[in-house]
Design an enzyme around this catalytic site. Structure first.
Site, mmCIF file in Angstrom:
data_model
loop_
_atom_site.group_PDB
_atom_site.id
_atom_site.type_symbol
_atom_site.label_atom_id
_atom_site.label_comp_id
_atom_site.label_asym_id
_atom_site.label_seq_id
_atom_site.Cartn_x
_atom_site.Cartn_y
_atom_site.Cartn_z
ATOM 1 N N HIS A 1 -5.802 -0.527 6.340
ATOM 2 C CA HIS A 1 -5.430 0.101 7.088
ATOM 3 C C HIS A 1 -5.755 -0.851 8.482
ATOM 4 O O HIS A 1 -6.246 -0.067 8.766
ATOM 5 C CB HIS A 1 -5.128 1.414 7.182
ATOM 6 C CG HIS A 1 -4.899 1.971 5.872
ATOM 7 N ND1 HIS A 1 -3.312 2.040 5.496
ATOM 8 C CD2 HIS A 1 -5.623 3.286 5.181
ATOM 9 C CE1 HIS A 1 -3.226 2.641 4.410
ATOM 10 N NE2 HIS A 1 -4.688 3.428 4.570
ATOM 11 N N ASN B 1 -2.857 12.629 4.102
ATOM 12 C CA ASN B 1 -3.747 13.213 5.539
ATOM 13 C C ASN B 1 -3.203 12.466 6.898
ATOM 14 O O ASN B 1 -3.754 12.392 7.568
ATOM 15 C CB ASN B 1 -5.034 12.556 4.661
ATOM 16 C CG ASN B 1 -5.575 13.466 4.166
ATOM 17 O OD1 ASN B 1 -5.835 14.744 4.044
ATOM 18 N ND2 ASN B 1 -5.841 12.613 2.830
ATOM 19 N N HIS C 1 0.398 -1.264 -0.143
ATOM 20 C CA HIS C 1 -0.067 -0.135 -0.201
ATOM 21 C C HIS C 1 1.075 1.494 -0.330
ATOM 22 O O HIS C 1 1.291 1.475 0.708
ATOM 23 C CB HIS C 1 -0.673 0.121 1.092
ATOM 24 C CG HIS C 1 -2.473 1.433 1.061
ATOM 25 N ND1 HIS C 1 -3.279 0.626 1.174
ATOM 26 C CD2 HIS C 1 -2.268 2.580 1.366
ATOM 27 C CE1 HIS C 1 -4.188 1.755 0.476
ATOM 28 N NE2 HIS C 1 -3.351 3.073 0.915
ATOM 29 N N ASP D 1 2.428 2.638 3.424
ATOM 30 C CA ASP D 1 1.262 4.105 2.915
ATOM 31 C C ASP D 1 2.151 5.170 2.724
ATOM 32 O O ASP D 1 1.730 6.350 2.631
ATOM 33 C CB ASP D 1 0.407 4.794 3.965
ATOM 34 C CG ASP D 1 -1.255 4.994 4.139
ATOM 35 O OD1 ASP D 1 -1.475 4.893 2.297
ATOM 36 O OD2 ASP D 1 -1.275 5.839 5.320
#
Length: 289
Positions: A178, A250, A28, A245
């Site tokens: 996540h 964000n 990811h 990630d």
């Protein structure tokens, strides 16, 4: 101008003490820009700093990661040129997750599949826009099911429990991003965590052990989120994958060091066989490398 709520990744990743096995996959991660070539969408909900493919490749080489699953960002919305470019340049080392709409042309879905896309992502997080309706979900499933793509779900809070019935009803593989981003102050016996375990038991749900920084309750310590990842990995070791990630879009407040995220794997998959399964064997099966 970038959004001050999106500071970008730690510019000085530490060299991990843990050495990932050959063929390891970051399941990811994202690419942003360069905006001169791949501009952000006008209707985006956030504006991250640029993080082009070269930045991702540099990081992966430094960390010892050979493969990646690149997830199309909401900053680029359904303009997949940035993803298609990365998949082409990856020469088989990358897979993609797209953002599909009910009106996405079938020919575009076919093009994305040929390029290496193997999933479509749905957001159930308010900061990325309204949640999709059931009608929208069914239309997207109809578009991607012929290609045997998975449906990636981005939920948070109690979302894993609230959407459990939906996940069970879907006629295709589901990948929860996540770790479902549950609130960990309620502990590892909370409703969303137990829902995740039940969903793993269905045999058609996978979970990404990414986002440890996002759910840690006492950052910079990520001990509690690592404990959740370890619990999920022990419960269904054959249906979990891991990702950085990067570049952590964000992220408000705590931005993790990517080298420390790799070292956290020693707590999540504490032996060589578990590490090989998490980083190599499972991604091959889930994403079709």
């Amino acid at each position: 101008m970038t959004d001050p709520r999106n500071p970008g990744p730690d510019p000085d990743p530490k060299k991990p003490s843990l050495t990932p096995p050959p063929g390891s996959c970051d399941a990811h991660c994202h690419i942003f820009g360069p905006t001169a070539k791949f501009p952000y969408a006008a209707d985006r909900t956030f504006t991250p700093p640029e993080a082009p493919l070269e930045d991702l490749q540099r990081l992966h080489k430094f960390l010892g990661l050979d493969r990646a699953v690149i997830v199309q960002s909401a900053a680029h919305t359904t303009r997949h040129a940035v993803l298609l470019d990365a998949l082409e340049r990856g020469a088989g080392r990358y897979r993609g997750v797209a953002l599909i709409r009910p009106d996405t042309p079938d020919a575009e879905v076919a093009q994305l599949h040929e390029a290496g896309v193997r999933g479509a992502r749905l957001h159930f997080t308010p900061h990325l826009g309204p949640a999709p309706s059931m009608e929208t979900i069914e239309a997207i499933v109809a578009k991607i099911r012929p290609y045997d793509w998975h449906l990636a779900l981005h939920v948070a809070g109690d979302g894993a429990a609230e959407h459990e019935k939906l996940v069970r009803s879907l006629p295709l593989t589901v990948v929860i991003d996540h770790m479902g981003r549950p609130g960990l102050r309620a502990g590892l016996g909370s409703a969303p965590v137990t829902a995740l375990l039940r969903l793993l038991d269905t045999g058609s749900v996978w979970i990404k052990l990414s986002g440890s920084d996002r759910i840690a309750t006492r950052p910079p310590s990520m001990a509690d989120s690592a404990a959740l990842a370890r619990k999920l990995a022990r419960h269904a070791p054959e249906r979990v994958v891991w990702g950085t990630d990067f570049p952590h879009p964000n992220t408000h407040g705590f931005v993790p060091n990517d080298g420390e995220l790799v070292d956290l794997l020693a707590e999540i998959a504490p032996d060589a066989a578990a590490l090989e399964r998490l980083l190599v064997t499972n991604p091959v099966q889930c994403f079709g490398f």
